[in-house]
Scaffold this active site. Structure first.
Site, mmCIF file in Angstrom:
data_model
loop_
_atom_site.group_PDB
_atom_site.id
_atom_site.type_symbol
_atom_site.label_atom_id
_atom_site.label_comp_id
_atom_site.label_asym_id
_atom_site.label_seq_id
_atom_site.Cartn_x
_atom_site.Cartn_y
_atom_site.Cartn_z
ATOM 1 N N GLY A 1 0.798 -1.212 0.000
ATOM 2 C CA GLY A 1 0.000 0.000 0.000
ATOM 3 C C GLY A 1 0.832 1.264 0.000
ATOM 4 O O GLY A 1 1.999 1.201 -0.227
ATOM 5 N N SER A 2 0.336 2.323 0.177
ATOM 6 C CA SER A 2 -1.041 2.752 0.205
ATOM 7 C C SER A 2 -1.581 2.841 -1.216
ATOM 8 O O SER A 2 -0.836 2.652 -2.175
ATOM 9 C CB SER A 2 -1.133 4.098 0.929
ATOM 10 O OG SER A 2 -1.168 5.196 0.074
#
Length: 144
Positions: free
Chosen positions: A68-69
Site C-alpha cells: 500500500g497505500s
C-alpha cells in the site's frame, strides 16, 4: 574459481503484459511506492526498508508483494513517466494497486512495464532476468 549459474525458466501470470530484460533487484520485504520511492530518481527512501539507498530504475524489481497505500499507484505511474521505474516487477502475490499504476501509465503515456505474478524463489539480486510472453499469453520469466 568460477561458479556456473544454472538457468531457469518459470511460468507466471501477467497483471500487465509486456517484456523486459534487466538486472534483478530482490527484496524479501514488500516496498511501498508511496513514501518509499523517490519518483524523480527511483531511489528507495523508506527509512525502514532494507533496500534504502538502492535504486529501482531500470531493474526487475522482485518482492513478495507491494505494500500500500493506494497512492502507490500514482507514484508508480509517475516513475514510469519519468523513466525512473523498474523495467518490470515480479511478485509472489497479485497487487491491484501496482497494477493500476502500470495500467494508467500505459494508457496515458503508452509506456509498458510488465507486472508478473510468479514463484520468485531462487532469484538473486544482480542476476539478469528476462520477462517475455509465452505463446499461450502467459508470462515467461527466465535467468539469462
Amino acid at each position: 574459481m568460477t561458479q556456473s549459474v544454472a538457468t531457469f525458466e518459470r511460468a507466471g501470470s501477467f497483471q500487465l503484459a509486456g517484456a523486459a530484460e534487466a538486472e534483478a533487484l530482490v527484496f524479501s520485504q514488500p516496498l511501498s511506492f508511496w513514501g518509499g520511492i523517490d519518483a524523480e530518481t527511483g531511489e528507495i527512501i523508506d527509512h525502514s526498508h532494507p533496500g534504502r539507498g538502492q535504486n529501482v530504475a531500470g531493474k526487475i524489481l522482485v518482492m513478495p508483494s507491494g505494500r500500500g497505500s493506494s497512492s502507490s499507484s500514482s507514484v508508480l505511474a509517475e516513475t514510469i513517466r519519468r523513466s525512473t521505474a523498474p523495467a518490470g516487477i515480479l511478485l509472489e502475490r497479485p497487487d491491484p494497486i501496482l497494477a493500476v499504476g502500470a495500467i494508467v501509465a500505459e494508457f496515458l503515456y503508452d509506456i509498458h512495464m510488465p507486472l508478473v505474478v510468479c514463484d520468485i524463489a531462487g532469484i538473486v539480486s544482480g542476476e539478469r532476468i528476462a520477462i517475455g510472453i509465452r505463446e499461450d499469453g502467459g508470462a515467461s520469466v527466465r535467468r539469462i
